[in-house]
Design a protein around this motif. Sequence first.
Motif, mmCIF file in Angstrom:
data_model
loop_
_atom_site.group_PDB
_atom_site.id
_atom_site.type_symbol
_atom_site.label_atom_id
_atom_site.label_comp_id
_atom_site.label_asym_id
_atom_site.label_seq_id
_atom_site.Cartn_x
_atom_site.Cartn_y
_atom_site.Cartn_z
ATOM 1 N N LEU A 197 14.915 -99.036 16.033
ATOM 2 C CA LEU A 197 15.669 -97.834 15.658
ATOM 3 C C LEU A 197 17.114 -98.205 15.371
ATOM 4 O O LEU A 197 17.696 -99.058 16.051
ATOM 5 N N GLY A 198 17.698 -97.556 14.371
ATOM 6 C CA GLY A 198 19.076 -97.829 13.998
ATOM 7 C C GLY A 198 20.020 -96.755 14.482
ATOM 8 O O GLY A 198 19.704 -95.559 14.443
ATOM 9 N N ASN A 199 21.188 -97.175 14.942
ATOM 10 C CA ASN A 199 22.198 -96.259 15.473
ATOM 11 C C ASN A 199 23.561 -96.659 14.910
ATOM 12 O O ASN A 199 23.898 -97.843 14.859
ATOM 13 N N GLY A 200 24.323 -95.663 14.493
ATOM 14 C CA GLY A 200 25.673 -95.914 14.003
ATOM 15 C C GLY A 200 25.939 -95.277 12.661
ATOM 16 O O GLY A 200 25.277 -95.579 11.665
ATOM 17 N N ASP A 201 26.878 -94.313 12.629
ATOM 18 C CA ASP A 201 27.330 -93.674 11.392
ATOM 19 C C ASP A 201 26.265 -92.826 10.713
ATOM 20 O O ASP A 201 26.148 -92.805 9.486
ATOM 21 N N ILE A 202 25.487 -92.104 11.516
ATOM 22 C CA ILE A 202 24.568 -91.113 10.965
ATOM 23 C C ILE A 202 25.259 -89.754 11.068
ATOM 24 O O ILE A 202 25.259 -89.118 12.123
ATOM 25 N N VAL A 259 18.867 -93.143 15.529
ATOM 26 C CA VAL A 259 19.421 -92.613 16.770
ATOM 27 C C VAL A 259 20.763 -91.980 16.414
ATOM 28 O O VAL A 259 21.622 -92.627 15.802
ATOM 29 N N VAL A 260 20.939 -90.729 16.794
ATOM 30 C CA VAL A 260 22.123 -89.969 16.394
ATOM 31 C C VAL A 260 22.971 -89.638 17.612
ATOM 32 O O VAL A 260 22.478 -89.059 18.585
ATOM 33 N N GLY A 261 24.249 -90.011 17.549
ATOM 34 C CA GLY A 261 25.171 -89.735 18.645
ATOM 35 C C GLY A 261 26.267 -88.791 18.220
ATOM 36 O O GLY A 261 26.079 -87.579 18.144
ATOM 37 N N ARG A 262 27.432 -89.330 17.896
ATOM 38 C CA ARG A 262 28.611 -88.505 17.622
ATOM 39 C C ARG A 262 28.425 -87.520 16.469
ATOM 40 O O ARG A 262 29.101 -86.497 16.409
ATOM 41 N N GLY A 263 27.498 -87.812 15.552
ATOM 42 C CA GLY A 263 27.301 -86.941 14.396
ATOM 43 C C GLY A 263 26.883 -85.531 14.737
ATOM 44 O O GLY A 263 27.082 -84.608 13.935
ATOM 45 N N CYS A 264 26.294 -85.332 15.922
ATOM 46 C CA CYS A 264 25.825 -83.993 16.286
ATOM 47 C C CYS A 264 26.794 -83.253 17.196
ATOM 48 O O CYS A 264 26.505 -82.129 17.622
ATOM 49 N N LEU A 265 27.938 -83.839 17.493
ATOM 50 C CA LEU A 265 28.914 -83.157 18.349
ATOM 51 C C LEU A 265 29.441 -81.919 17.634
ATOM 52 O O LEU A 265 30.032 -82.000 16.560
ATOM 53 N N GLY A 266 29.209 -80.757 18.219
ATOM 54 C CA GLY A 266 29.613 -79.516 17.574
ATOM 55 C C GLY A 266 28.754 -79.163 16.381
ATOM 56 O O GLY A 266 29.049 -78.213 15.648
ATOM 57 N N ARG A 267 27.679 -79.881 16.173
ATOM 58 C CA ARG A 267 26.780 -79.651 15.036
ATOM 59 C C ARG A 267 25.327 -79.841 15.450
ATOM 60 O O ARG A 267 24.623 -80.697 14.920
ATOM 61 N N PRO A 268 24.820 -79.052 16.387
ATOM 62 C CA PRO A 268 23.422 -79.230 16.791
ATOM 63 C C PRO A 268 22.450 -78.970 15.651
ATOM 64 O O PRO A 268 21.313 -79.453 15.694
ATOM 65 N N TRP A 269 22.898 -78.217 14.625
ATOM 66 C CA TRP A 269 22.038 -77.959 13.474
ATOM 67 C C TRP A 269 21.798 -79.214 12.638
ATOM 68 O O TRP A 269 20.960 -79.207 11.731
ATOM 69 N N LEU A 270 22.506 -80.308 12.949
ATOM 70 C CA LEU A 270 22.252 -81.564 12.249
ATOM 71 C C LEU A 270 20.796 -81.986 12.399
ATOM 72 O O LEU A 270 20.220 -82.596 11.488
ATOM 73 N N PHE A 271 20.176 -81.643 13.528
ATOM 74 C CA PHE A 271 18.787 -82.043 13.734
ATOM 75 C C PHE A 271 17.849 -81.296 12.784
ATOM 76 O O PHE A 271 16.791 -81.809 12.424
ATOM 77 N N GLY A 272 18.231 -80.100 12.369
ATOM 78 C CA GLY A 272 17.477 -79.409 11.327
ATOM 79 C C GLY A 272 17.648 -80.106 9.991
ATOM 80 O O GLY A 272 16.687 -80.251 9.218
ATOM 81 N N ASP A 273 18.871 -80.553 9.707
ATOM 82 C CA ASP A 273 19.131 -81.284 8.469
ATOM 83 C C ASP A 273 18.329 -82.586 8.435
ATOM 84 O O ASP A 273 17.802 -82.983 7.391
ATOM 85 N N LEU A 274 18.261 -83.272 9.576
ATOM 86 C CA LEU A 274 17.530 -84.536 9.648
ATOM 87 C C LEU A 274 16.036 -84.315 9.421
ATOM 88 O O LEU A 274 15.394 -85.065 8.679
ATOM 89 N N ALA A 275 15.489 -83.277 10.039
ATOM 90 C CA ALA A 275 14.067 -82.977 9.852
ATOM 91 C C ALA A 275 13.784 -82.662 8.393
ATOM 92 O O ALA A 275 12.788 -83.138 7.821
ATOM 93 N N ALA A 276 14.666 -81.885 7.768
ATOM 94 C CA ALA A 276 14.484 -81.531 6.361
ATOM 95 C C ALA A 276 14.559 -82.777 5.483
ATOM 96 O O ALA A 276 13.762 -82.948 4.552
ATOM 97 N N ALA A 277 15.513 -83.652 5.777
ATOM 98 C CA ALA A 277 15.681 -84.863 4.972
ATOM 99 C C ALA A 277 14.435 -85.738 5.024
ATOM 100 O O ALA A 277 13.995 -86.275 3.997
#
Length: 385
Positions: free
Chosen positions: A211-216, A235-253
Amino acid sequence: MTILATAPPSLQIGRIPLAVPVVLAPMAGITNTAFRRLCREFGAGLYVSEMITSRALVERTEGSMRLIKHHESETTRSIQLYGVDPKTVAEAVTMLVAEDRADHIDLNFGCPVPKVTRKGGGAALPWKLDLFRDIVARAVKAAGDLPLTVKMRKGIDSDHLTYLEAGRIAEDAGVASIALHARTASEFYSGHADWAAIATLKQVVTSVPVLGNGDIWSGEDAIRMVEETGCDGVVVGRGCLGRPWLFGDLAAAFEGKTDIAQPSLGTVAATLRRHTELLVEFFDGDEDRACRDIRKHVAWYFKGYPVGGDLRASLATVQSLQQMDDLLGTLDGEQPYPGEAAEGPRGRAGTPKRPSLPDGWLLSRELADAHRAELAEAELSNSGG
């Protein structure tokens, strides 16, 4: 965004199937039950607990026992452990398995915090190949049928890389997957992640997912990482801070869609309120503690939105749900999504610095007796890296 020409890739971590190859990175003080539940409301994935110190768990401290709790809606209970002593780590894993407290366990070897690496822990530990091998092997054995995974960094600095040897050792020990944050400890979170290192690890580790982590920061980033590196998931870390909807974007992508969430200011405010409610539940009804905990999230939620400095400051010192409601009620909820201003990097990046290490740590790849006492002091609760 590139559209996937085929069905979205699934990910199998041991006996755990993931329809979307996305993992929430453990983040100290962030990925508690409340935040994990909130993220799961927006998209699928594997949501890992914040880092828990093995020693504290074996000693059953109040804090560690709280952190391993999962809500009944969390159908895959994932816990990340941090430790430096093979025996203690194995005891912690044994406890989680025997008491049926987890479905997946991850080991942290990526923490770059100086007060951890200074004692030989975190991202400094894989330099000692014998110690790393012993910890992972004992943990895998203690886990039994439970999937046990490893998360690590490239190494200490560009002259002391560890990820390829560590990857081979972890694979041989029987881990279920390996995640690589493609930065060294010396880089902290600065600059750009070296995705080429993820591709190299993927070529070396062939029998388990990498799994890759960094700058997602977006769904587009996740697709690009998979295409460029061949990794099996992100693996997603800082990208979802204040943006939990990012996981919806990831699923869609990963489904080949280009749609992204574009929440209005009112939707952001409602999500902040929901996050706080979940924190109240997590802290057993302690509203004051929940409000203190949510304060650090305020700037992340409102990044790019037209929210004045005075209101931001008031929200960052909020003391009750009623006060929060009063403050949020002054916002113009119809304000639209501001686009790029609300996207991109967030969280502290830090600056490159020379890693703090025990004296003589780099002289040998084997653990010296002189360093064992320092390692005992390395089990502190810090960021997962």
